[in-house]
Design a protein around this motif. Structure first.
Motif, short mmCIF file in Angstrom:
data_model
loop_
_atom_site.label_atom_id
_atom_site.label_comp_id
_atom_site.label_asym_id
_atom_site.label_seq_id
_atom_site.Cartn_x
_atom_site.Cartn_y
_atom_site.Cartn_z
N THR A 16 5.22 -6.06 2.57
CA THR A 16 4.26 -6.21 3.66
C THR A 16 4.89 -6.93 4.84
O THR A 16 5.52 -7.97 4.66
N ARG A 17 4.70 -6.37 6.02
CA ARG A 17 5.16 -7.00 7.27
C ARG A 17 4.00 -7.30 8.21
O ARG A 17 4.07 -8.22 9.00
N THR A 18 2.95 -6.47 8.13
CA THR A 18 1.81 -6.62 9.03
C THR A 18 0.52 -6.65 8.21
O THR A 18 0.36 -5.90 7.25
N ILE A 19 -0.38 -7.56 8.60
CA ILE A 19 -1.65 -7.73 7.88
C ILE A 19 -2.79 -7.79 8.89
O ILE A 19 -2.74 -8.55 9.86
N ALA A 20 -3.82 -6.99 8.64
CA ALA A 20 -5.07 -7.09 9.41
C ALA A 20 -6.06 -7.88 8.57
O ALA A 20 -6.24 -7.60 7.38
N VAL A 21 -6.67 -8.89 9.17
CA VAL A 21 -7.69 -9.70 8.48
C VAL A 21 -9.05 -9.27 9.04
O VAL A 21 -9.44 -9.67 10.13
N VAL A 22 -9.74 -8.43 8.27
CA VAL A 22 -11.03 -7.90 8.69
C VAL A 22 -12.12 -8.91 8.34
O VAL A 22 -12.26 -9.29 7.18
N GLY A 23 -12.83 -9.34 9.37
CA GLY A 23 -13.84 -10.38 9.18
C GLY A 23 -13.29 -11.76 9.48
O GLY A 23 -13.88 -12.77 9.11
N ALA A 24 -12.17 -11.81 10.19
CA ALA A 24 -11.58 -13.10 10.58
C ALA A 24 -12.59 -13.88 11.41
O ALA A 24 -13.34 -13.31 12.20
N SER A 25 -12.60 -15.19 11.22
CA SER A 25 -13.54 -16.06 11.92
C SER A 25 -12.79 -17.03 12.83
O SER A 25 -11.67 -17.45 12.53
N LEU A 95 -7.05 5.50 9.47
CA LEU A 95 -5.75 5.18 10.08
C LEU A 95 -4.69 6.15 9.57
O LEU A 95 -4.70 6.55 8.41
N ASP A 96 -3.76 6.50 10.45
CA ASP A 96 -2.70 7.42 10.08
C ASP A 96 -1.37 6.88 10.54
O ASP A 96 -1.17 6.72 11.75
N PRO A 97 -0.47 6.55 9.62
CA PRO A 97 -0.63 6.67 8.17
C PRO A 97 -1.57 5.58 7.64
O PRO A 97 -1.90 4.64 8.35
N HIS A 98 -1.96 5.72 6.38
CA HIS A 98 -2.82 4.70 5.77
C HIS A 98 -2.02 3.42 5.53
O HIS A 98 -0.83 3.48 5.25
N PRO A 99 -2.70 2.27 5.60
CA PRO A 99 -2.05 1.04 5.14
C PRO A 99 -1.64 1.20 3.67
O PRO A 99 -2.16 2.05 2.96
N LYS A 100 -0.72 0.36 3.23
CA LYS A 100 -0.24 0.43 1.85
C LYS A 100 -1.19 -0.26 0.88
O LYS A 100 -1.31 0.13 -0.28
N THR A 101 -1.83 -1.34 1.36
CA THR A 101 -2.61 -2.20 0.45
C THR A 101 -3.98 -2.53 1.03
O THR A 101 -4.09 -2.88 2.21
N LEU A 102 -4.99 -2.46 0.18
CA LEU A 102 -6.33 -2.95 0.50
C LEU A 102 -6.57 -4.16 -0.38
O LEU A 102 -6.53 -4.06 -1.61
N TRP A 103 -6.79 -5.31 0.25
CA TRP A 103 -7.00 -6.57 -0.48
C TRP A 103 -8.42 -7.04 -0.21
O TRP A 103 -8.78 -7.33 0.92
N LEU A 104 -9.24 -7.10 -1.27
CA LEU A 104 -10.60 -7.61 -1.16
C LEU A 104 -10.59 -9.06 -1.65
O LEU A 104 -10.22 -9.33 -2.78
N GLN A 105 -11.00 -9.93 -0.77
CA GLN A 105 -10.91 -11.37 -1.04
C GLN A 105 -11.74 -11.80 -2.25
O GLN A 105 -12.58 -11.05 -2.75
N GLU A 106 -11.50 -13.02 -2.65
CA GLU A 106 -12.19 -13.62 -3.79
C GLU A 106 -13.70 -13.43 -3.65
O GLU A 106 -14.26 -13.65 -2.58
N GLY A 107 -14.33 -12.98 -4.72
CA GLY A 107 -15.76 -12.74 -4.72
C GLY A 107 -16.13 -11.30 -4.41
O GLY A 107 -17.29 -10.93 -4.53
N LEU A 108 -15.15 -10.49 -4.02
CA LEU A 108 -15.42 -9.09 -3.69
C LEU A 108 -14.79 -8.16 -4.73
O LEU A 108 -13.57 -8.17 -4.92
N TRP A 109 -15.64 -7.40 -5.38
CA TRP A 109 -15.18 -6.41 -6.36
C TRP A 109 -16.10 -5.20 -6.18
O TRP A 109 -17.31 -5.31 -6.31
N HIS A 110 -15.50 -4.05 -5.89
CA HIS A 110 -16.29 -2.84 -5.67
C HIS A 110 -15.54 -1.68 -6.33
O HIS A 110 -14.54 -1.20 -5.81
N GLU A 111 -16.01 -1.29 -7.50
CA GLU A 111 -15.31 -0.26 -8.29
C GLU A 111 -15.09 1.03 -7.51
O GLU A 111 -13.99 1.58 -7.50
#
Length: 138
Positions: A16-25, A95-111
């Motif tokens: 990983t070189r670039t990270i988007a933080v969705v919901g950053a405060s 997004l094209d291409p797709h990001p490599k990783t989707l990381w759902l923070q602690e407390g988030l689990w969605h099968e």
């Protein structure tokens, strides 16, 4: 669905070189701000905060949507409510291409989101704190 083991997590961080933080405060007391700041301080990543309700975090530009980023991030780290996760995944997959990783923070689990992301070729981590895992595996 299971999370990646430590070896796979180390590889994710290394790739990983670039990270988007969705919901950053912009509020320093919020976990999303603390993790955004941690990632910046690590010096390892270019970090892009994403939140349509604020314009900057400590002087850094905040992007309204993933589609507005100047690059496709390698990882999307998500701080959103459970009900918002399908729409976040839709934004990620647009997004094209797709990001490599989707990381759902602690407390988030969605099968379903996890399965759909994996089916699209993304690595998925759920219900884990990115900062804790990064520091632990460093």
């Amino acid at each position: 669905m299971a999370n990646p083991d430590d070896h796979a997590l180390r590889q994710i961080f290394a790739d990983t070189r670039t990270i988007a933080v969705v919901g950053a405060s912009d509020k320093p007391s919020r976990p999303s701000n603390q993790i955004y700041s941690y990632l910046l301080r690590s010096g390892q990543y270019q970090v892009f905060p994403v939140n349509p309700t604020i314009s900057d975090i400590a002087g850094a530009k905040v992007y309204s949507r993933l589609a507005d980023l100047p690059v496709v991030p390698d990882m999307v780290d998500v701080f959103r409510r459970f009900d918002d996760l399908p729409s976040v995944l839709a934004d990620v997959l647009a997004l094209d291409p797709h990001p490599k990783t989707l990381w759902l923070q602690e407390g988030l689990w969605h099968e379903k989101v996890g399965r759909d992301a994996e089916a699209a070729g993304l690595q998925v981590v759920m219900d884990r704190c990115l900062m804790v895992e990064h520091a632990r595996l460093r």
